[in-house]
Design a protein around this motif. Structure first.
Motif, PDB file in Angstrom:
ATOM      1  N   HIS A  23     -13.091   7.517   2.359  1.00 14.01           N
ATOM      2  CA  HIS A  23     -11.770   7.829   2.942  1.00 14.01           C
ATOM      3  C   HIS A  23     -10.940   8.575   1.911  1.00 14.01           C
ATOM      4  CE1 HIS A  23     -10.267   4.504   0.472  1.00 14.01           C
ATOM      5  NE2 HIS A  23      -9.028   4.839   0.828  1.00 14.01           N
ATOM      6  N   ASP A  45      -7.643   1.158   0.440  1.00  9.19           N
ATOM      7  CA  ASP A  45      -7.131   1.415  -0.896  1.00  9.19           C
ATOM      8  C   ASP A  45      -7.466   2.768  -1.484  1.00  9.19           C
ATOM      9  OD1 ASP A  45      -5.363  -0.522  -1.544  1.00  9.19           O
ATOM     10  OD2 ASP A  45      -6.267  -0.762  -3.529  1.00  9.19           O
ATOM     11  N   HIS A 105      -7.356   8.519   0.143  1.00  9.63           N
ATOM     12  CA  HIS A 105      -6.092   7.824  -0.085  1.00  9.63           C
ATOM     13  C   HIS A 105      -5.099   8.893  -0.544  1.00  9.63           C
ATOM     14  CE1 HIS A 105      -3.298   4.682  -1.479  1.00  9.63           C
ATOM     15  NE2 HIS A 105      -3.080   5.491  -2.499  1.00  9.63           N
ATOM     16  N   ASP A 144      -4.210   6.108   4.232  1.00  9.57           N
ATOM     17  CA  ASP A 144      -5.668   6.271   4.193  1.00  9.57           C
ATOM     18  C   ASP A 144      -6.134   7.056   5.402  1.00  9.57           C
ATOM     19  OD1 ASP A 144      -5.730   4.795   1.914  1.00  9.57           O
ATOM     20  OD2 ASP A 144      -6.260   2.901   2.915  1.00  9.57           O
ATOM     21  N   HIS A 170       0.858  -1.185   0.000  1.00 10.00           N
ATOM     22  CA  HIS A 170       0.000   0.000   0.000  1.00 10.00           C
ATOM     23  C   HIS A 170       0.892   1.232   0.000  1.00 10.00           C
ATOM     24  CE1 HIS A 170      -2.923   2.841   2.103  1.00 10.00           C
ATOM     25  NE2 HIS A 170      -3.501   2.536   0.939  1.00 10.00           N
TER      26      HIS A 170
HETATM   27 ZN   LIG Z   1      -5.170   3.788   0.351  1.00  8.40          ZN
END
Ligand SMILES: [Zn+2]
Length: 325
Positions: A283, A325, A285, A207, A203
């Motif tokens: 969210h 993600d 990212h 986030d 990742h």
């Molecule tokens: Zn993310």
């Protein structure tokens, strides 16, 4: 004393004194006076050319010269003090300012270089006090050159400082979502399980979980280079080019507050949290690039977090949880 001359007088039958003529006596007197005057004059010239007798004018000139010498000595001392002050400034320049702004120090030889080649002080030679005058002139020339070099160095530093300030304003240094708006601490950069496939996956961002519509802020000064949803997975996203090789990316937005080519400042509201693209829940990212490589954004939050907040975020962000993600 001239000889007394006599002659025989046949009339008186006696020797009689020859009386010199009056004009001749005056002539003798004149020659005597002339001779004395010449002798006196010669004597005076000899006297004047000896060192142990001085005329009042010479005495006053002498005093003046000694006064000049004294003044030169005082000036010389003052110049020495100036040199010391300059040396101190140079030291700070080399060891603090130039060091701080990562400029190479100016070598001592370059700062203190005299003037080579032709003798610049030829016109000052050949006098009694030539040495002190030449020394003082030389000293002043070197000080003058040192000051020019120092002044140029400070100009350079001022420019570097301005650049550094721009760089500091440009670096993505704050958190893109306000702490109090977060419902869950960030999921960090690193190996996380994919929310869709559950497979372990790298990742390469952070986030920030917050309700849909929560404001998102630009993390550094820059220009919006993208504000669209034509990048696979990111949904509605914004990319800001900060210069100096830095770029930041904000993904899964619900709404934009900026358009492409718009200039933004750190802290400007650029968009709102959403759930667009490859996202499991509302969210943000967030990614940071340096020279087109993704880097861990957590290293940049020194601008907005307290030490404690940073510690907390670090703890949560490094936990191996599932990313959104
Ligand atoms: Zn993310």
């Amino acid at each position: 004393m001239s000889k007394v001359k006599y002659y025989y007088d046949p009339d008186t039958l006696s020797y009689r004194k020859i009386e010199p003529k009056k004009s001749k006596r005056y002539r003798n007197l004149f020659f005597f006076l002339l001779g004395s005057a010449l002798f006196g004059f010669l004597g005076l010239i000899i006297l004047l050319n000896t060192s142990w007798v001085n005329t009042p004018k010479e005495l006053s000139l002498d005093r003046e010269v000694r006064n000049y010498e004294l003044q030169f000595e005082i000036l010389s001392k003052k110049m020495e003090q100036m040199e010391q002050v300059l040396a101190n400034i140079e030291e700070r320049d080399n060891n603090i300012y130039r060091l701080y702004f990562e400029a190479n120090p100016i070598p001592e030889e370059q700062r203190r270089a005299g003037f080579g080649g032709v003798n610049r002080y030829k016109s000052l030679e050949g006098f009694n006090n030539s040495e002190i005058i030449i020394n003082a002139t030389q000293q002043l020339d070197i000080i003058q050159k040192q000051m020019v070099i120092q002044s140029k160095s400070l100009d350079e530093i001022a420019k570097l400082a301005e650049e550094k300030e721009k760089l500091l304003a440009a670096i993505p240094a704050i958190q893109p979502v306000r702490n109090e708006d977060l419902t869950r601490m960030a999921s960090g950069y690193g190996w996380r399980s994919d929310p869709f496939t559950k497979a372990r996956k790298m990742h390469r961002g952070m986030d920030f979980t917050a309700p849909r519509g929560t404001p998102i802020y630009a993390t550094g000064d820059g220009v919006v280079v993208r504000a669209d949803n034509r990048s696979s997975g990111y949904g509605k996203h914004i990319r800001i080019d900060h210069g100096y090789g830095y770029m930041s990316l904000y993904a899964h937005l619900s709404k934009y507050n900026v358009t492409k080519k718009q200039k933004v400042k750190r802290g400007d509201l650029i968009g709102f949290i959403g759930n667009t693209g490859r996202s499991q829940a509302p969210h943000l990212h967030y990614e940071v690039f340096k020279d087109k490589e993704r880097i861990n954004p957590i290293n940049f939050y020194y601008g907005s977090l307290t030490a404690e907040e940073f510690e907390n975020m670090l703890k949560f962000a490094t936990q191996e949880n599932q990313s959104l993600d």
